[in-house]
Structures are given as C-alpha cells and as structure tokens.
Design a protein around this motif. Structure first.
Motif, PDB file in Angstrom:
ATOM      1  N   SER B 133       0.826  -1.199   0.000  1.00  0.00           N
ATOM      2  CA  SER B 133       0.000   0.000   0.000  1.00  0.00           C
ATOM      3  C   SER B 133       0.872   1.267   0.000  1.00  0.00           C
ATOM      4  CB  SER B 133      -0.913  -0.034   1.229  1.00  0.00           C
ATOM      5  OG  SER B 133      -1.703   1.120   1.269  1.00  0.00           O
ATOM      6  N   LYS B 134       1.910   1.208   0.862  1.00  0.00           N
ATOM      7  CA  LYS B 134       2.826   2.368   0.914  1.00  0.00           C
ATOM      8  C   LYS B 134       3.489   2.593  -0.446  1.00  0.00           C
ATOM      9  CE  LYS B 134       3.983   2.006   5.793  1.00  0.00           C
ATOM     10  NZ  LYS B 134       4.982   1.483   6.719  1.00  0.00           N
ATOM     11  N   ALA B 135       4.013   1.435  -1.012  1.00  0.00           N
ATOM     12  CA  ALA B 135       4.704   1.547  -2.317  1.00  0.00           C
ATOM     13  C   ALA B 135       3.764   2.059  -3.396  1.00  0.00           C
ATOM     14  CB  ALA B 135       5.255   0.166  -2.697  1.00  0.00           C
ATOM     15  N   THR B 136       2.498   1.610  -3.317  1.00  0.00           N
ATOM     16  CA  THR B 136       1.515   2.046  -4.310  1.00  0.00           C
ATOM     17  C   THR B 136       1.301   3.550  -4.202  1.00  0.00           C
ATOM     18  OG1 THR B 136       0.436  -0.090  -4.129  1.00  0.00           O
ATOM     19  CG2 THR B 136      -0.825   1.653  -5.185  1.00  0.00           C
ATOM     20  N   ASN B 137       1.280   4.027  -2.946  1.00  0.00           N
ATOM     21  CA  ASN B 137       1.114   5.465  -2.731  1.00  0.00           C
ATOM     22  C   ASN B 137       2.281   6.247  -3.333  1.00  0.00           C
ATOM     23  OD1 ASN B 137      -1.325   5.374  -1.463  1.00  0.00           O
ATOM     24  ND2 ASN B 137      -0.457   5.194   0.599  1.00  0.00           N
ATOM     25  N   ILE B 138       3.468   5.701  -3.101  1.00  0.00           N
ATOM     26  CA  ILE B 138       4.653   6.386  -3.657  1.00  0.00           C
ATOM     27  C   ILE B 138       4.588   6.396  -5.187  1.00  0.00           C
ATOM     28  CG2 ILE B 138       7.192   6.216  -3.905  1.00  0.00           C
ATOM     29  CD1 ILE B 138       7.109   5.043  -0.991  1.00  0.00           C
ATOM     30  N   LEU B 139       4.177   5.181  -5.704  1.00  0.00           N
ATOM     31  CA  LEU B 139       4.086   5.094  -7.168  1.00  0.00           C
ATOM     32  C   LEU B 139       3.022   6.051  -7.710  1.00  0.00           C
ATOM     33  CD1 LEU B 139       4.439   1.282  -7.867  1.00  0.00           C
ATOM     34  CD2 LEU B 139       5.983   3.097  -8.568  1.00  0.00           C
TER      35      LEU B 139
END
Lengths: 123, 346
Positions: B133-139
């Motif tokens: 979820s965090k990585a998706t937010n960054i992406l």
C-alpha cells in the motif's frame, strides 16, 4: 439328619428340649410316655438317639427302654435317661434295661448337646 | 391294744385318762384339711405348669423373632456391602472419566493454541499488504509527477506502470496467502470442533503439572465427587457395622433364650417335688383316718400300728439329691454325701 426321640410326660420339657435340639440342627420326634414312644417305633420311626424321662404315666422310662431294645433296629441305638432322680439303684435298673446313660435334671443345653455328640457318632 | 396305746400316750392318773371320742373328734377335721392342702398343691402344680409352658412358648417366639431379625440384618448387611462396592466402582469410574476429560481438554487446548499461533502468522501477510500500500502510494505520487512531465518523458510512465504491476502481483499474492491461510485455519478449527480422532486417551500426561482454568475447575469437580463418595462410603460402612452389631446382639439373645428355656426344667423338678409333698400329705391323711377309725373302734390296733407312717420310708421316696439333703437337715440326720454324677454314661 440325626433324629432324636424325646419321651417325657411334661409338655414344658418336651417343648424346651425340642427347641434346644432343633436349633442345634437335629430332627425331633416327641412322645408323652413310654407306650406312645413304642407305638411310634412300631410305626417305623427310626431315631438315632432316644432321650427318655423315668417317671411317666402308662409306661415308665426304664420299662420303655427295655421294650424299645427289642424293636427292630434299636439294639444299638443310644438311649439316655433324663430324670430328676439321682439314686444309684434306679441307675443300675436303667443300665440293666439297656440305657446308655443317666442325666439328672436340670441339665444345661450345652451339656446335653455335648453328651449327644459323645453317644451319637457323627451327630 | 387300745389300752396299750393309751398307756404309751398319757400318764396313768384317772383325771388325765384319754377319751377316745375326744381324740377322734379333734382329729376328724384333719383328713378334710389334708384334702384341701392336697388340692392347693395340685393347683400350684397346674398353675406353675401352665406358667412354665407359657414362658417357654414366649421364649420360643422371642427366639424365632430374633432369628428372623438376624436374617434380615444379614441380608441388609449384604445389600449395603454390595452398594459400597458399587459406589467404589462408580467413584473409580467417575475419577477415570474426569481424568479423560482433563486429557481431552488439554488436547483441544493444544490444538487451539497451535491455530492461534498460525493466525498470528497472518500478520506477516498484513505487513506485506501495508508495504504494498505504501509503495503504491509512492508510485501514485511518482505517476502524478510523471504525468506533469508527460510530454517530455513518456517512458517514465512505462516504468511506473511496471512497478505498479509488480505491486499488484505482490498484493494478489498477499491476498491469496491470507485467503489460503484463513481457509486452512477455518478447516482445522472445524476439524478440532468436529473430529477428535487424533485424541489418544491412553497417552499419559502429568496432570499435576497442568494448571489451567479448565483443569482447576475439573479438579474441583473431581475432588467434590471423591469427598461425596467417601462420605457415602463412610455412612454405608457405619451402617454395615451397626447391622453386624445387631446380628451379634441377636445371636446373644438366641443363646440367652436357649439358656432360659433350659432353666424352665425347674418346673418339672418342682412339679415332682410337690407331687412327693402331696403324696406325704395323703399319707398323713390316711394315718389320721386310721387313728380316728381306731378311736371309734373301727380299725384294729394291729392294723393301725402296721400302717403307721415312717420318716425313713418318707426318705426312701425322696429320689432327688436335694430332697435327701433337706430331709437329713430336718430329721437331724447327716445326709450321706451324694457322689452320684449328674451325667453318667454306662
């Protein structure tokens, strides 16, 4: 079962002795005097032991023993006199008539049972 | 001979001469007197006979009741003994049941604990999803930036798209892992609740080392059950003891009644003694009748003398040892020691 014939003109004596002997495991036949006892022997009663009073109406105990010895199968049957009399003369008469022993009243139940065991093999 | 009697009986002075009619008159009531005494003696014989017979009958009844009571008590003691055995068996059986229950619950505890541990493993997947979820937010942020610059570098979107795809794959894997684990745990929980075939009740476990809320409660139940069994067993045991004491008392009662029945021979002895007394009274009566007859001239002196009663003859009729002793004491003659045995076998 050992059968004892009691001969006494006292109903109390017959009842009390019958109670003592029955409780000790013996079968008991009773007669109120010597004549009645002889009649029972004639009818086929075959006691293993006879206990008889001496002074009785109709036929006394010593005469009864003398006559009972003549009955079939009674030659070697133990016959005890149970009486209030203690005189030696009467004892001798009873012995001559064929009595096995002489017991003077009152006789304690355990003493009576002890004598029976002495005179009746396996009683 | 009448003169001879008078000479023997009275002084020879004329004023003291005996009058036969006076003697006869004074003796006349004696026979009737003797008859009444005789009747009383026979009344006593009859009444003591009846009383003795009644006593024997009562004794025999008591004896019979004592025997019935002894039989009842023996049966009761037997029943109580069997009940005590059954209670002990039930107690053992209950203790074994509680033991099995404790083992069974321990087994279930262990299985449930293992499931709980595995459920804790789900946290790993949750962490993964959080990371995704965090990585998706960054992406997404990167995509937004790249979108601003879209015109210049369109290739940047391709990189971001690739990374988003990878994240999606990882999310799918995490979701699949969680799903698989949940399905597995659900199946196993269901199995724990419905299938205990893996439980081996024979496996020995040191239950004293186990201390859980459940074992404490079960141990409490088992202890209460044991205490109740012991209490009931104690009551049964005391009742059996009491029954045996009743049996002993009953046996003692039987012995006593037998002894008492034996003592009733006194009636036969006293009857014969009273009959001897009645016989002696009848001799006195006859002697008095003879004397009256002689005084009135109806009985010759020879006959009177010949039929005179004798103390020695009275003694000869005393056939019992005790009678002879009493006779000797009253006659002033030392009684010969009675050495004849009470029981004599010829």
């Amino acid at each position: 079962m050992t059968t004892v014939m009691l001969v006494d003109d006292s109903a109390t004596m017959l009842m009390s002795l019958k109670s003592i002997l029955t409780k000790a495991g013996y079968s008991v036949e009773t007669a109120g005097h010597g004549k009645e006892a002889l009649e029972k022997l004639a009818k086929g009663v075959k006691p293993n032991l006879i206990i008889s009073d001496v002074n009785m109406p109709q036929m006394d105990g010593i005469t009864f023993v003398r006559e009972a010895r003549k009955a079939p199968g009674m030659r070697f049957t133990p016959m005890l006199m149970l009486t209030t009399e203690s005189e030696q003369t009467k004892r001798n008469e009873a012995k001559s008539a064929g009595a096995t022993g002489w017991l003077v009243k009152p006789v304690a139940p355990d003493q009576l049972l002890g004598v029976i065991k002495q005179v009746v093999p396996g009683a | 001979m009448a003169g001879l009697l008078r000479r023997q009986a009275v002084p020879s002075t004329p004023e003291a001469a005996v009058r036969a009619d006076v003697v006869a008159g004074s003796l006349r009531p004696v026979p009737e007197f003797c008859q009444i005494v005789d009747a009383h003696l026979h009344d006593v014989i009859e009444q003591t006979g009846e009383a003795a017979e009644a006593i024997v009958r009562q004794m025999l009844k008591i004896d019979s009741l004592a025997e019935v009571m002894a039989g009842d008590v023996v049966r009761l003691a037997g029943t109580l003994d069997r009940t005590e055995d059954q209670l002990a068996q039930a107690g053992d059986s209950n203790a074994q049941l509680v033991d099995r229950l404790v083992r069974y619950f321990l087994f279930r505890d262990e299985q449930v604990r293992a499931l709980v541990d595995e459920m804790r493993g789900l946290k790993k997947h949750v962490t993964q999803i959080e990371e995704v979820s965090k990585a998706t937010n960054i992406l997404a942020l990167n995509a937004m930036i790249e979108a601003v610059r879209a015109g210049d570098a369109g290739e940047g979107f391709a990189v971001v798209a690739d990374e988003v795809r990878k994240l999606a794959t990882r999310s799918a894997q995490a979701a699949s892992g969680i799903g698989t684990t949940i399905a597995d745990l659900t199946a196993r929980l269901d199995a724990v609740l419905t299938d205990d075939s893996n439980f081996d009740e024979n496996v020995k476990t040191d239950l004293s080392a186990e201390d859980t809320a459940m074992t404490r409660r079960l141990s409490g139940i088992a202890q209460a059950q044991r205490e109740m069994s012991e209490m009931v067993a104690g009551i049964l045991h005391d009742t059996v003891d009491a029954a045996l004491q009743v049996r002993q008392s009953s046996d003692a009662l039987t012995v006593e009644t037998t002894g008492a029945v034996g003592h009733v021979q006194f009636q036969d002895i006293s009857r014969q003694m009273l009959e001897h007394v009645a016989d002696a009274v009848s001799q006195v009566k006859r002697q008095v009748e003879d004397t009256i007859g002689y005084a009135e001239g109806g009985v010759p002196a020879d006959a009177l003398i010949a039929r005179t009663i004798s103390v020695d003859e009275l003694r000869s009729r005393h056939v019992m040892s005790r009678q002879r002793v009493t006779h000797g004491e009253k006659a002033g003659v030392a009684a010969a020691a009675d050495d004849t045995p009470v029981i004599e076998l010829f």
